[in-house]
Design a protein around this motif. Structure first.
Motif, PDB file in Angstrom:
ATOM      1  N   ASP A 221       0.825  -1.205   0.000  1.00 40.14           N
ATOM      2  CA  ASP A 221       0.000   0.000   0.000  1.00 40.14           C
ATOM      3  C   ASP A 221       0.859   1.254   0.000  1.00 40.14           C
ATOM      4  OD1 ASP A 221      -2.800   0.991   0.139  1.00 40.14           O
ATOM      5  OD2 ASP A 221      -2.097   1.920   1.987  1.00 40.14           O
ATOM      6  N   ALA A 222       2.039   1.146   0.576  1.00 39.88           N
ATOM      7  CA  ALA A 222       2.938   2.304   0.602  1.00 39.88           C
ATOM      8  C   ALA A 222       3.639   2.511  -0.736  1.00 39.88           C
ATOM      9  CB  ALA A 222       3.974   2.136   1.711  1.00 39.88           C
ATOM     10  N   GLY A 223       3.671   1.478  -1.558  1.00 40.66           N
ATOM     11  CA  GLY A 223       4.337   1.588  -2.844  1.00 40.66           C
ATOM     12  C   GLY A 223       3.410   2.140  -3.927  1.00 40.66           C
ATOM     13  N   THR A 224       3.961   2.304  -5.101  1.00 38.45           N
ATOM     14  CA  THR A 224       3.214   2.837  -6.246  1.00 38.45           C
ATOM     15  C   THR A 224       3.380   1.912  -7.423  1.00 38.45           C
ATOM     16  OG1 THR A 224       3.549   5.119  -5.495  1.00 38.45           O
ATOM     17  CG2 THR A 224       2.928   4.797  -7.795  1.00 38.45           C
ATOM     18  N   LEU A 225       2.266   1.557  -8.053  1.00 42.27           N
ATOM     19  CA  LEU A 225       2.303   0.680  -9.213  1.00 42.27           C
ATOM     20  C   LEU A 225       3.064   1.335 -10.359  1.00 42.27           C
ATOM     21  CD1 LEU A 225      -1.330  -0.744  -9.267  1.00 42.27           C
ATOM     22  CD2 LEU A 225       0.746  -2.107  -9.245  1.00 42.27           C
ATOM     23  N   GLU A 226       3.765   0.502 -11.113  1.00 47.70           N
ATOM     24  CA  GLU A 226       4.475   1.007 -12.281  1.00 47.70           C
ATOM     25  C   GLU A 226       3.481   1.643 -13.256  1.00 47.70           C
ATOM     26  OE1 GLU A 226       7.442  -0.646 -15.828  1.00 47.70           O
ATOM     27  OE2 GLU A 226       6.761  -1.970 -14.206  1.00 47.70           O
ATOM     28  N   GLY A 227       3.800   2.818 -13.718  1.00 45.04           N
ATOM     29  CA  GLY A 227       2.912   3.510 -14.638  1.00 45.04           C
ATOM     30  C   GLY A 227       2.017   4.524 -13.969  1.00 45.04           C
ATOM     31  N   SER A 228       1.956   4.510 -12.634  1.00 43.05           N
ATOM     32  CA  SER A 228       1.136   5.486 -11.908  1.00 43.05           C
ATOM     33  C   SER A 228       2.004   6.677 -11.514  1.00 43.05           C
ATOM     34  CB  SER A 228       0.538   4.853 -10.647  1.00 43.05           C
ATOM     35  OG  SER A 228      -0.282   3.757 -10.971  1.00 43.05           O
ATOM     36  N   SER A 229       1.554   7.868 -11.838  1.00 39.67           N
ATOM     37  CA  SER A 229       2.292   9.077 -11.478  1.00 39.67           C
ATOM     38  C   SER A 229       1.297  10.157 -11.094  1.00 39.67           C
ATOM     39  CB  SER A 229       3.152   9.554 -12.658  1.00 39.67           C
ATOM     40  OG  SER A 229       2.344   9.781 -13.805  1.00 39.67           O
ATOM     41  N   PRO A 230       1.712  11.123 -10.285  1.00 42.14           N
ATOM     42  CA  PRO A 230       0.784  12.174  -9.847  1.00 42.14           C
ATOM     43  C   PRO A 230       0.140  12.873 -11.035  1.00 42.14           C
ATOM     44  CG  PRO A 230       2.833  12.272  -8.607  1.00 42.14           C
ATOM     45  CD  PRO A 230       3.056  11.276  -9.700  1.00 42.14           C
ATOM     46  N   GLY A 235      -8.766  17.815 -11.809  1.00 42.12           N
ATOM     47  CA  GLY A 235      -9.872  16.860 -11.828  1.00 42.12           C
ATOM     48  C   GLY A 235      -9.546  15.537 -11.191  1.00 42.12           C
ATOM     49  N   ARG A 236      -8.347  15.390 -10.633  1.00 41.84           N
ATOM     50  CA  ARG A 236      -7.935  14.123 -10.022  1.00 41.84           C
ATOM     51  C   ARG A 236      -7.457  14.356  -8.598  1.00 41.84           C
ATOM     52  NH1 ARG A 236      -6.995  10.046 -13.941  1.00 41.84           N
ATOM     53  NH2 ARG A 236      -8.152  10.649 -15.825  1.00 41.84           N
ATOM     54  N   SER A 237      -7.870  13.498  -7.678  1.00 39.85           N
ATOM     55  CA  SER A 237      -7.329  13.555  -6.316  1.00 39.85           C
ATOM     56  C   SER A 237      -5.836  13.294  -6.362  1.00 39.85           C
ATOM     57  CB  SER A 237      -8.020  12.512  -5.434  1.00 39.85           C
ATOM     58  OG  SER A 237      -9.380  12.826  -5.236  1.00 39.85           O
ATOM     59  N   GLY A 238      -5.099  14.065  -5.581  1.00 37.38           N
ATOM     60  CA  GLY A 238      -3.652  13.948  -5.587  1.00 37.38           C
ATOM     61  C   GLY A 238      -2.976  14.806  -6.628  1.00 37.38           C
ATOM     62  N   GLY A 239      -3.770  15.501  -7.464  1.00 36.70           N
ATOM     63  CA  GLY A 239      -3.230  16.342  -8.518  1.00 36.70           C
ATOM     64  C   GLY A 239      -3.368  17.820  -8.190  1.00 36.70           C
ATOM     65  N   PRO A 240      -3.265  18.698  -9.194  1.00 39.59           N
ATOM     66  CA  PRO A 240      -3.366  20.152  -8.969  1.00 39.59           C
ATOM     67  C   PRO A 240      -4.705  20.531  -8.339  1.00 39.59           C
ATOM     68  CG  PRO A 240      -2.513  19.677 -11.170  1.00 39.59           C
ATOM     69  CD  PRO A 240      -2.962  18.373 -10.600  1.00 39.59           C
ATOM     70  N   ASP A 245      -3.789  14.398  -0.402  1.00 44.64           N
ATOM     71  CA  ASP A 245      -2.368  14.234  -0.677  1.00 44.64           C
ATOM     72  C   ASP A 245      -2.121  12.969  -1.480  1.00 44.64           C
ATOM     73  OD1 ASP A 245       0.512  14.969  -0.102  1.00 44.64           O
ATOM     74  OD2 ASP A 245       0.419  12.957   0.766  1.00 44.64           O
ATOM     75  N   TRP A 246      -1.266  13.059  -2.500  1.00 47.43           N
ATOM     76  CA  TRP A 246      -0.970  11.914  -3.380  1.00 47.43           C
ATOM     77  C   TRP A 246      -0.434  10.731  -2.593  1.00 47.43           C
ATOM     78  CZ3 TRP A 246      -1.336   9.680  -8.030  1.00 47.43           C
ATOM     79  CH2 TRP A 246      -0.376   8.762  -8.434  1.00 47.43           C
ATOM     80  N   ASP A 247       0.470  10.956  -1.676  1.00 51.64           N
ATOM     81  CA  ASP A 247       1.078   9.866  -0.917  1.00 51.64           C
ATOM     82  C   ASP A 247       0.071   9.161  -0.010  1.00 51.64           C
ATOM     83  OD1 ASP A 247       3.569  10.296  -2.056  1.00 51.64           O
ATOM     84  OD2 ASP A 247       4.171  11.726  -0.497  1.00 51.64           O
ATOM     85  N   GLY A 248      -0.976   9.859   0.394  1.00 52.40           N
ATOM     86  CA  GLY A 248      -1.952   9.260   1.297  1.00 52.40           C
ATOM     87  C   GLY A 248      -3.054   8.484   0.611  1.00 52.40           C
ATOM     88  N   LEU A 249      -3.050   8.441  -0.722  1.00 53.18           N
ATOM     89  CA  LEU A 249      -4.129   7.756  -1.441  1.00 53.18           C
ATOM     90  C   LEU A 249      -4.023   6.242  -1.365  1.00 53.18           C
ATOM     91  CD1 LEU A 249      -4.315   9.934  -4.696  1.00 53.18           C
ATOM     92  CD2 LEU A 249      -5.925   9.917  -2.778  1.00 53.18           C
TER      93      LEU A 249
END
Length: 585
Positions: A221-230, A235-240, A245-249
Motif C-alpha cells: 500500500d505504501a508503494g506505487t504501481l508502475e505507470g502510476s504518477s501524480p 480533476g484528479r485527487s492527488g493532482g493540482p 495528498d498523493w502519498d496518502g491515497l
C-alpha cells in the motif's frame, strides 16, 4: 530378496487402510471443478490431500478395529498393525511363506500402479476438458512434470512435519515413562503432545500467515504501481488543486487517480470532443473514520466539478482498494469524459482477509460514501443533478449492493447500478436469484421478464429477455464458472442448482464441465481453491469480466449515443488495459 518381499508385504498390510484413505482424498482433490488450475497449484493440492488422507488412516484403522472387536471379539490379522499378535490360523507371520508375502506385495503394488496410471490419465482428460471450455491450451508434458514435482515436494514436506511430530510425541512418552509414569499416563502424555503440536502448527501457520500477509500489504500500500504518477491535469485527487495528498491515497488509489484515459485519448478513440474525467478518491489514512473519508471525497468532487458532470459514479473497491480499470474507463469513453468517479479505501488487506475478519466493513464504507454523495447530490436543483450510478466488483459488489435496504431502495436512489461477480451472500442478488422467473437458469436468470433487473455473461445477454428494460436499471455481470459467485455454504451438504444436469439439457452453464459432479464437502472445497485462481482465465469465464464492461455500461446506462463502430473501438481499447494482476487484491 524374500526378506525384502516379506517386509514389503508387512508394510502394505499395516498401511493398506492409510493408502486407501490417501488415494481417496487425493482422487477427490483432482476431480473437475469450475476453472482449470495451474499444474503446480494442482500438484500442491493433491500432495496435501494425499498426506491428510494417509494420516486419516490412523483414525479409520482404529475405528475399524474397534468395530471388528465389538462384532467378533477378534481382529483379523490381515487388517492389524505390526503390533498385533501372530496367529498362524489367521495367516500370521509364522503361517505365511516369504513367497506368498512377496506375491501379496506385488499384487497390491501392481494394483496401486494401475490405479494411479489409470486415474492419472482420467485427471488429465478432465483438466484438459475444463481448459478447453474456458478457451485455454491443454496441459503439456512440462505441465505434467510440474504437477508431479510439486505433488512429491508437498508430500515430502508434510511427511517431514509428521515425522517430527511423531518424534516429539515418542520423546515425551519416553520421558514420562522414565519418571515412573504408568502406561496409561504415558499414552495420555504422548497423545496430548501430538495434538498440541498439531494445533500449535496450524494456529502458528494461520497467525503467522496473516501477520505476513498484513506486513506484505502494508508495504504494498505504501508503494506505487508502475505507470502510476501524480496527475498533472486538474480533476484528479492527488493532482493540482486537490486537498487529498498523493502519498496518502494508497497504492490502488494512486493507480486509480493517476491512471485512466485523458480527454485527448478519449477524443482520439471516439472521434468526438471530450472532457477530462474527474476521479475522486480518499485513502485509508486520509480521515479518522469512514465519515471523514467520505466527506473528503465529496469535497474533492465539489472542488473538481464532479457534481456538474453528466454521470456521477460511486464505486466500492475490493479489499485493498483496487477498482477494475476496464469498468471505470469504459464509462468514461462512453460518455466522452463527462463523468466523475468517486471511491474510497476501507482496508489494505486483500478481499479474502477483509471478508473473513470484517465482512461488514465494505458495506459500512459503501454506505458512508454513498450517503454523503447522495446528500450533496440531492441538495442540487433536480434539473442540474448528474445521473447518479453505483458500481462494485466482487467484494465491492457485496459492499455497495448491501448498503441499500432493498431493490426498491436501490432503484429509488440511483439512476443505474452495475454489479460484477457478486459473492453468494450479496443482497438483493441472492433474493432476486431465488425468485427468478420459472424456467430461467440460476446462472442466467430472468426476473419479472427483465423489467428492471438483468444478468449478463457475454455481450448481448442483457438484450435476451423480451420486453422493455425500464429505467433505472440494475445489471449483474456473472459467469457460470465464477467460484466467487457460487461459494455458498449450502454447497457443503446440498447439490447446487448450477450442477443439476448436463449442459446440453440446461442443467449447467455451457462452459461448466459435464464431468464435474457434486460431492458433499468436496465441491465446496473445490470452490474455495478455485477462488484463488479465478482470475487466471480468459475473459468471459471465472472472475474475469473485462470483456463485458463496455456492453454492460452501454446497456445499463443508455443515452451515450455511441454508434456500433465507436463501441467496437472502445472495446478494443478496453481489452488492452493492464489490470496489474488483481488476483490478490
Amino acid at each position: 530378496m524374500a526378506k525384502l518381499s516379506a517386509r514389503g508385504a508387512a508394510f502394505l498390510r499395516a498401511h493398506l487402510i492409510h493408502l486407501i484413505c490417501a488415494l481417496a482424498l487425493a482422487s477427490l482433490a483432482l476431480t473437475p471443478s469450475l476453472v482449470p488450475r495451474p499444474t503446480v497449484f494442482q500438484g500442491v493440492m493433491a500432495g496435501l490431500w494425499f498426506m491428510v488422507g494417509f494420516q486419516l488412516g490412523f483414525a479409520v484403522r482404529a475405528a475399524v478395529r474397534a468395530l471388528a472387536r465389538r462384532l467378533s471379539g477378534r481382529w483379523p490379522r490381515s487388517m492389524a498393525g505390526p503390533d498385533a499378535p501372530a496367529d498362524s490360523t489367521r495367516g500370521g507371520r509364522e503361517g505365511r511363506s516369504p513367497l506368498r508375502a512377496g506375491g501379496l506385495a506385488a499384487a497390491i503394488g501392481v494394483g496401486l500402479f494401475i490405479y494411479v496410471m489409470g486415474y492419472g490419465a482420467l485427471v488429465v482428460s478432465w483438466q484438459n476438458e475444463v481448459r478447453e471450455l474456458v478457451e485455454m491450451e491443454p496441459v503439456d508434458g512440462p505441465g505434467h512434470a510440474a504437477f508431479l514435482v510439486s505433488m512429491a515436494t508437498t508430500m515430502l514436506l508434510v511427511f517431514g512435519i509428521a515425522k517430527a511430530i511423531t518424534a516429539l510425541r515418542d520423546a515425551v512418552g519416553r520421558w514420562v515413562a522414565r519418571r515412573g509414569g504408568s502406561a496409561r499416563r504415558t499414552r495420555w502424555a504422548s497423545r496430548t503432545t501430538a495434538v498440541a503440536a498439531v494445533l500449535a502448527l496450524v494456529l502458528g501457520l494461520i497467525g503467522g500467515g496473516l501477520g505476513v500477509v498484513g506486513r506484505i500489504y502494508q508495504d504494498r500500500d505504501a508503494g506505487t504501481l508502475e505507470g502510476s504518477s501524480p496527475p498533472v491535469l486538474p480533476g484528479r485527487s492527488g493532482g493540482p488543486g486537490s486537498a487529498a495528498d498523493w502519498d496518502g491515497l494508497g497504492r490502488q488509489g494512486r493507480a486509480f487517480t493517476g491512471g485512466g484515459p485523458s480527454a485527448a485519448h478519449i477524443a482520439q478513440v471516439t472521434g468526438t470532443s471530450a472532457e477530462e474525467p474527474v476521479r475522486a478518491y480518499a485513502g485509508l489514512s486520509q480521515g479518522a473514520d469512514m465519515q471523514a473519508r467520505a466527506e473528503l471525497v465529496v469535497e474533492e468532487l465539489e472542488r473538481h466539478g464532479g457534481f456538474d458532470r453528466e454521470v456521477l459514479l460511486v464505486a466500492t473497491p475490493t479489499g485493498s482498494g483496487w477498482l477494475e480499470p476496464q469498468a471505470i474507463a469504459a464509462l468514461e469513453y462512453l460518455y466522452a469524459g463527462d463523468t466523475a468517479a468517486a471511491s474510497m479505501q476501507y482496508s489494505v488487506q486483500p478481499s479474502w482477509v477483509s471478508f473473513l475478519f470484517d465482512p461488514e466493513l465494505p458495506q459500512n464504507s459503501s454506505q458512508a460514501l454513498f450517503d454523503a454523495v447522495h446528500a450533496r447530490w440531492q441538495a442540487l436543483p433536480e434539473a442540474e443533478r448528474p445521473r447518479l450510478v453505483v458500481y462494485g466488483l466482487s467484494l465491492g459488489a457485496l459492499g455497495m449492493s448491501g448498503s441499500f435496504e432493498s431493490l426498491e431502495d436501490l432503484l429509488a436512489r440511483t439512476d443505474a447500478a452495475l454489479f460484477t461477480g457478486p459473492p453468494a451472500t450479496s443482497e438483493p442478488w441472492r433474493t432476486l436469484q431465488a425468485n427468478r422467473d420459472p424456467g430461467s437458469p440460476v446462472w442466467q436468470p430472468i426476473y419479472r421478464d427483465g423489467e428492471r433487473v438483468r444478468w449478463q455473461s457475454k455481450p448481448g445477454d442483457f438484450a435476451a429477455p423480451e420486453g422493455s428494460w425500464r429505467e433505472p436499471r440494475l445489471g449483474y455481470l456473472q459467469h457460470a464458472t465464477d467460484p466467487i459467485t457460487w461459494l455458498d455454504p449450502a454447497v457443503i451438504y446440498r447439490s447446487p442448482e448450477w450442477l443439476s444436469g448436463p449442459a446440453d439439457s440446461g442443467g449447467r452453464g455451457a462452459d461448466v464441465s459435464d464431468s464435474m459432479r457434486w460431492i458433499p464437502g468436496v465441491t465446496f472445497m473445490h470452490l474455495v481453491a478455485d477462488m484463488l485462481v479465478s482470475e487466471a482465465v480468459p475473459p468471459s469465464h471465472g472472475h474475469n469480466f473485462g470483456d463485458v464492461a463496455v456492453d454492460g455500461w452501454a446497456q445499463v446506462l443508455p443515452g451515450h449515443e455511441r454508434s456500433q463502430a465507436q463501441l467496437d473501438e472502445i472495446q478494443s481499447v478496453i481489452e488492452g488495459i493492464d489490470t496489474h494482476d488483481p488476483t490478490w487484491e
